[in-house]
Design a protein around this motif. Structure first.
Motif, mmCIF file in Angstrom:
data_model
loop_
_atom_site.group_PDB
_atom_site.id
_atom_site.type_symbol
_atom_site.label_atom_id
_atom_site.label_comp_id
_atom_site.label_asym_id
_atom_site.label_seq_id
_atom_site.Cartn_x
_atom_site.Cartn_y
_atom_site.Cartn_z
ATOM 1 N N ALA A 171 -94.739 23.548 21.104
ATOM 2 C CA ALA A 171 -95.234 23.254 19.757
ATOM 3 C C ALA A 171 -94.089 23.156 18.756
ATOM 4 C CB ALA A 171 -96.226 24.328 19.315
ATOM 5 N N ASN A 172 -93.048 23.958 18.972
ATOM 6 C CA ASN A 172 -91.874 23.918 18.094
ATOM 7 C C ASN A 172 -90.812 22.934 18.584
ATOM 8 O OD1 ASN A 172 -92.541 25.714 16.017
ATOM 9 N ND2 ASN A 172 -92.016 27.496 17.263
ATOM 10 N N ASN A 173 -91.165 22.170 19.622
ATOM 11 C CA ASN A 173 -90.237 21.190 20.195
ATOM 12 C C ASN A 173 -88.918 21.847 20.601
ATOM 13 O OD1 ASN A 173 -89.602 18.589 21.073
ATOM 14 N ND2 ASN A 173 -88.570 18.068 19.148
ATOM 15 N N ASP A 349 -93.122 32.995 16.277
ATOM 16 C CA ASP A 349 -94.218 33.963 16.388
ATOM 17 C C ASP A 349 -95.544 33.368 15.927
ATOM 18 O OD1 ASP A 349 -92.492 35.874 17.358
ATOM 19 O OD2 ASP A 349 -92.124 36.785 15.397
ATOM 20 N N LEU A 350 -95.487 32.524 14.900
ATOM 21 C CA LEU A 350 -96.708 31.878 14.418
ATOM 22 C C LEU A 350 -97.312 31.008 15.519
ATOM 23 C CD1 LEU A 350 -98.647 31.187 12.071
ATOM 24 C CD2 LEU A 350 -97.086 29.304 11.483
ATOM 25 N N GLU A 351 -96.481 30.184 16.138
ATOM 26 C CA GLU A 351 -96.981 29.321 17.209
ATOM 27 C C GLU A 351 -97.414 30.141 18.425
ATOM 28 O OE1 GLU A 351 -97.759 26.342 17.046
ATOM 29 O OE2 GLU A 351 -96.673 25.526 15.332
ATOM 30 N N ALA A 355 -101.039 30.087 20.087
ATOM 31 C CA ALA A 355 -101.166 29.798 21.519
ATOM 32 C C ALA A 355 -101.969 30.877 22.239
ATOM 33 C CB ALA A 355 -99.777 29.669 22.146
ATOM 34 N N ALA A 356 -101.688 32.140 21.932
ATOM 35 C CA ALA A 356 -102.413 33.236 22.588
ATOM 36 C C ALA A 356 -103.903 33.151 22.284
ATOM 37 C CB ALA A 356 -101.847 34.580 22.130
ATOM 38 N N ARG A 357 -104.235 32.839 21.037
ATOM 39 C CA ARG A 357 -105.647 32.728 20.653
ATOM 40 C C ARG A 357 -106.298 31.512 21.307
ATOM 41 N NH1 ARG A 357 -106.888 35.639 15.758
ATOM 42 N NH2 ARG A 357 -108.340 34.010 15.133
ATOM 43 N N ASP A 358 -105.542 30.426 21.415
ATOM 44 C CA ASP A 358 -106.092 29.211 22.019
ATOM 45 C C ASP A 358 -106.357 29.406 23.509
ATOM 46 O OD1 ASP A 358 -106.909 26.472 22.091
ATOM 47 O OD2 ASP A 358 -104.962 25.956 22.945
#
Length: 407
Positions: A171-173, A349-351, A355-358
Motif C-alpha cells: 500500500a505504501n509502495n 502503522d496506519l496502513e 490491513a489487519a482490519r481488512d
C-alpha cells in the motif's frame, strides 16, 4: 507372499497426461485418471485437497473406498475434514488423519507431524505411523478438536500479522529491504517470513483462517489489538500504552529475564535481503505488529510456550522476536517512547492497521475469493524477490530450529 507396495495417485483430470509423463520412469507410482480408481484399489488413502473443497471431493470419491481401507487427509483445519469423512465414507473404513506442521521446502526431520486416530484400530493406526515414519518427523497424537485449537493458537494470528505487513508495504509502495529503517535484527525476520508466506499458495492460509472458528476469533482480536494500540500511540497516551504493554508482557512471558532467549542479535542480523547502514546504527521502530501480538495473546489467555511441541518454524520465529523484544526491558522502553514520540513509522502503522482490519473482515465473512484476490495481488508485487527470500528463509529456519528449545 510379500507384495511390493505401490503408490496410486490422481489429480484434476486436466493434469492427468502431464503427471503420467512426469512419473513415467517411476514404476511403483501409478497415475490414475480419477479418484474412484485410486479409492477402490488402495489400502491407505490420503486426501490432499484444499480445506474448502474437502467435502465435495470426499462426497464424490468416498463411496468408492476399498473395503476396510484407511483414509486420512492433510488439511490444516480438521473440523470440516473429519465431518466430510464421517458423512461420506463407508462405516467399515478407518479414519486416521495427519498434518505436517511446516511449510514446503522445510526439512521434515524433527518437525511436528500431528496424527489423529479418529476411527481406527490400534493396528491401522500403527500402520499409518509406520508409513509416515519415513519423514523422520516428531509424531504428536491429538484429537481433531485439539489440533484445530492448537493450530489456531500457533498459526492463525502469526499468518495474519505477516499478511498485514505485506499488505501495508504494498500500500505504501515499499520494498522494505531497500529502506534502511527495515534492515537488520527483528526487521530481517519480518521481511523474510512475510515473503516466505506470500511465495506459497493462498489456500494454505485461507483454509486455516476461514474454516477454523478459533482462528477467526483470534484474527479478529489481533486486528482489535492493533487498532487499540495504534490509537493510544496517536493520542500520545504514554502511561496507558506502557501499562497495557507491560501487563500483556507479564502475562505472556511470566516476568522472565533475558536468559535463554529463543533468538539473539547474532542470529537476527545474519539474514538480510538488504544492506545495513554504514554506521551500523539501528533505526528505532515501535514494532506495532509485535506489541499487538502479545496484547492479543494476553486478551485471549494464550500462553504460546504451551504449544511448543506443535509449533511451526514460522511460529518459533515469531515467538522468538516477540520474546526478544519483551524480555529486553531497555528495548521495550525504547519501543514505547518511539511509539509516542517518533512519527517515522506512522504511515506504515496506519496502513498496517488498515490491513489487519481488512484481513480480519475477509476472514470473518468467509470470503475465499476475496482472500485469494488480496493475497495474489500482494504476491505479484513481491514475486521478484521470492527466490532469494526463500533461500534466506530456509537458512534462517534451519538456524532457528537449532537454537530454539521445546517448552
Amino acid at each position: 507372499m510379500l507384495i511390493s507396495p505401490r503408490v496410486h495417485a490422481c489429480d484434476l483430470p486436466e493434469r492427468y497426461d502431464a503427471l503420467v509423463e512426469e512419473f513415467r520412469d517411476r514404476p511403483k507410482v501409478e497415475i490414475m485418471p480419477n479418484g474412484h480408481l485410486v479409492s477402490r484399489c488402495s489400502d491407505y488413502i490420503i486426501y490432499s485437497v484444499e480445506a474448502k473443497n474437502i467435502d465435495a471431493v470426499v462426497k464424490t470419491f468416498g463411496p468408492s473406498t476399498k473395503l476396510g481401507a484407511i483414509v486420512g487427509g492433510q488439511t490444516s483445519c480438521k473440523a470440516p475434514e473429519i465431518a466430510a469423512f464421517e458423512k461420506h465414507l463407508p462405516s467399515d473404513v478407518s479414519i486416521v488423519s495427519c498434518h505436517s506442521l511446516h511449510g514446503p521446502g522445510v526439512d521434515p526431520k524433527g518437525q511436528p507431524l500431528v496424527l489423529i486416530k479418529h476411527r481406527a484400530s490400534d493396528a491401522d493406526f500403527n500402520f499409518v505411523e509406520n508409513v509416515l515414519s519415513c519423514f523422520s518427523s516428531k509424531h504428536v497424537h491429538l484429537t481433531a478438536a485439539q489440533h484445530d485449537r492448537i493450530t489456531a493458537d500457533t498459526q492463525a494470528v502469526t499468518h495474519a500479522a505477516f499478511l498485514s505487513m505485506g499488505a501495508a508495504w504494498m500500500a505504501n509502495n515499499q520494498f522494505p529491504w531497500e529502506i534502511p529503517r527495515y534492515i537488520g535484527g527483528i526487521e530481517n525476520v519480518k521481511i523474510n517470513v512475510t515473503l516466505r508466506i506470500y511465495s506459497n499458495k493462498w489456500h494454505v492460509y485461507a483454509g486455516l483462517a476461514i474454516l477454523n472458528p478459533s482462528a477467526q476469533a483470534q484474527i479478529k482480536q489481533y486486528a482489535e489489538s492493533v487498532t487499540e494500540l495504534f490509537k493510544l500511540m496517536l493520542a500520545g497516551q504514554r502511561e496507558e500504552l506502557r501499562s497495557r504493554i507491560h501487563n500483556a508482557g507479564a502475562a505472556v512471558f511470566k516476568g522472565q529475564g533475558n536468559e535463554g532467549l529463543l533468538l539473539r542479535d547474532e542470529v537476527l542480523d545474519r539474514f538480510s535481503l538488504g544492506r545495513k547502514k554504514e554506521n551500523g546504527l539501528r533505526v528505532k521502530n515501535n514494532h506495532l505488529s509485535l506489541l499487538a501480538m502479545v496484547d492479543c495473546w494476553w486478551k485471549l489467555g494464550i500462553v504460546p510456550y504451551d504449544h511448543m511441541i506443535c509449533s511451526t518454524p514460522l511460529f518459533r520465529m515469531w515467538l522468538g522476536i516477540t520474546e526478544y523484544l519483551f524480555r529486553n526491558p531497555e528495548l521495550l522502553e525504547e519501543v514505547i517512547d518511539t511509539a509516542v514520540e517518533d512519527n517515522t513509522f506512522r504511515a506504515d502503522d496506519l496502513e498496517f492497521t488498515f490491513a489487519a482490519r481488512d484481513w480480519s473482515s475477509r476472514v470473518s465473512l468467509g470470503h475465499f475469493d476475496g482472500y485469494r484476490e488480496k493475497f495474489e495481488d500482494i504476491q505479484k508485487y513481491f514475486a521478484p524477490r521470492f527466490p532469494e527470500a526463500t533461500r534466506l528463509g530456509n537458512e534462517m529456519i534451519r538456524t532457528i530450529m537449532e537454537k530454539t528449545r521445546e517448552g
